[in-house]
Design a protein around this motif. Structure first.
Motif, PDB file in Angstrom:
ATOM      1  N   LYS A   7       0.633  -1.044  -0.040  1.00 21.69           N
ATOM      2  CA  LYS A   7       0.127  -0.077  -0.154  1.00 21.69           C
ATOM      3  C   LYS A   7       1.309   0.994  -0.049  1.00 21.69           C
ATOM      4  N   THR A   8       0.081   2.244  -0.560  1.00 22.15           N
ATOM      5  CA  THR A   8       1.257   3.552  -0.666  1.00 22.15           C
ATOM      6  C   THR A   8       0.816   4.773   0.019  1.00 22.15           C
ATOM      7  N   THR A   9       1.022   5.864   0.374  1.00 23.72           N
ATOM      8  CA  THR A   9       0.976   7.318   1.460  1.00 23.72           C
ATOM      9  C   THR A   9       1.753   7.856   0.211  1.00 23.72           C
ATOM     10  N   CYS A  56       6.362   9.699  -1.756  1.00 20.75           N
ATOM     11  CA  CYS A  56       5.311   7.804  -2.013  1.00 20.75           C
ATOM     12  C   CYS A  56       6.182   7.528  -0.626  1.00 20.75           C
ATOM     13  N   HIS A  70       5.398   3.930   0.849  1.00 21.78           N
ATOM     14  CA  HIS A  70       5.613   2.059   0.813  1.00 21.78           C
ATOM     15  C   HIS A  70       6.510   1.297   1.443  1.00 21.78           C
ATOM     16  N   TYR A 122      -1.054   9.556  -9.312  1.00 19.12           N
ATOM     17  CA  TYR A 122      -1.220   8.588  -8.348  1.00 19.12           C
ATOM     18  C   TYR A 122       0.547   7.584  -8.656  1.00 19.12           C
ATOM     19  N   LEU A 167       2.353   3.811  -7.898  1.00 19.80           N
ATOM     20  CA  LEU A 167       1.311   2.480  -7.623  1.00 19.80           C
ATOM     21  C   LEU A 167       2.891   1.452  -7.110  1.00 19.80           C
ATOM     22  N   ILE A 227      -2.133  -1.142  -6.384  1.00 21.00           N
ATOM     23  CA  ILE A 227      -3.699  -0.798  -5.119  1.00 21.00           C
ATOM     24  C   ILE A 227      -3.769   0.750  -5.171  1.00 21.00           C
ATOM     25  N   TRP A 228      -4.726   1.545  -6.731  1.00 16.34           N
ATOM     26  CA  TRP A 228      -4.754   2.813  -6.420  1.00 16.34           C
ATOM     27  C   TRP A 228      -5.336   3.633  -5.040  1.00 16.34           C
ATOM     28  N   GLY A 229      -4.406   4.816  -4.526  1.00 16.68           N
ATOM     29  CA  GLY A 229      -4.504   5.081  -3.503  1.00 16.68           C
ATOM     30  C   GLY A 229      -5.556   6.453  -4.019  1.00 16.68           C
ATOM     31  N   GLU A 248     -10.711   1.132  -8.990  1.00 12.76           N
ATOM     32  CA  GLU A 248     -10.212   0.259  -8.654  1.00 12.76           C
ATOM     33  C   GLU A 248     -10.064  -1.006  -8.915  1.00 12.76           C
TER      34      GLU A 248
END
Lengths: 112, 116
Positions: A3-5, A22, A24, A87, A89, A101-103, B44
């Motif tokens: 997951k990324t922030t 980002c 991860h 984004y 990823l 997974i796209w934040g 998604e």
């Protein structure tokens, strides 16, 4: 799946260099780091992809430290047209591109 | 065509109706993906095709959603008994291969589905 922030939003001015970082922390050994750009009412567009160190193409650079727990997208001399959502990823290696997974992305606003 | 084409660009339907969304990928791209994007959110994942077969449909939210790609090119996402919560932009993407690096995905403009 990692997951990324990344920051929700950023502002900058025309002509400036913009860096979006980002995090991860759980990136897997065979994961790649990929950045996409999305304008309103359009699908995302691939910007750059890397595994480690530095990658540069005609539109951006991607800096990845040795531990790969973060990455920084660098946009040189931005213009108003760079206003978009960006984004970050991780994934793709060993698995498949779709396992990304796209934040919510980083909304970048460039001001004149 | 030069890019991924999605039709229609906009679709308004009544709750309970059936809809089909079409995706025409870049010629030669064996991998095809469907995503759903709500306002202010990232895409998604819904389903991934490698050729004609659905390699992973784990993202489909329930059995009202189904997708096909009978000849390994054009794909259709089908939604039965639509609900207002299905309203979103449905994005299609394609890439040369599905695995490994350099699997850059090319996205279409999306179909904006509104269920009223």
């Amino acid at each position: 799946l990692a997951k990324t922030t990344q920051p929700i939003s950023m502002d900058s001015y025309e002509g400036q260099e913009v860096n979006i970082t980002c995090s991860h922390n759980n990136i897997a050994t065979n994961d790649y780091i990929t950045w996409y750009q999305q304008f309103p009412s359009q699908g995302p567009r691939f910007i750059i992809q890397g595994y480690k160190t530095k990658v540069t193409n005609e539109v951006a650079s991607l800096f990845i430290p040795a531990d790969r727990k973060s990455s920084t997208l660098s946009l040189p001399r931005v213009s108003l047209s760079d206003t978009a959502v960006y984004y970050c990823l991780v994934g793709g290696g060993g698995g498949s591109n779709y396992q990304l997974i796209w934040g919510a992305g980083t909304k970048l606003i460039i001001k004149p | 065509g030069a890019g991924v084409s999605q039709t229609p660009s906009n679709k308004v339907t009544e709750k309970g109706k059936y809809v089909e969304l079409r995706c025409d990928p870049i010629s030669g791209h064996t991998a095809l993906y469907w995503y759903r994007q709500s306002l202010g959110q990232g895409p998604e994942f819904l389903i991934y095709f490698q050729g004609t077969g659905a390699a992973d449909d784990s993202g489909l939210p329930n059995d009202r959603f189904f997708a096909v790609r009978p000849e390994g090119s054009v794909s259709t996402l089908k939604i039965q008994r639509t609900e207002r919560g299905d309203s979103a932009v449905y994005l299609c993407a394609s890439s040369l291969v599905g695995r490994g690096r350099n699997t850059e995905a090319f996205f279409g403009q999306g179909t904006r589905l509104t269920v009223v």
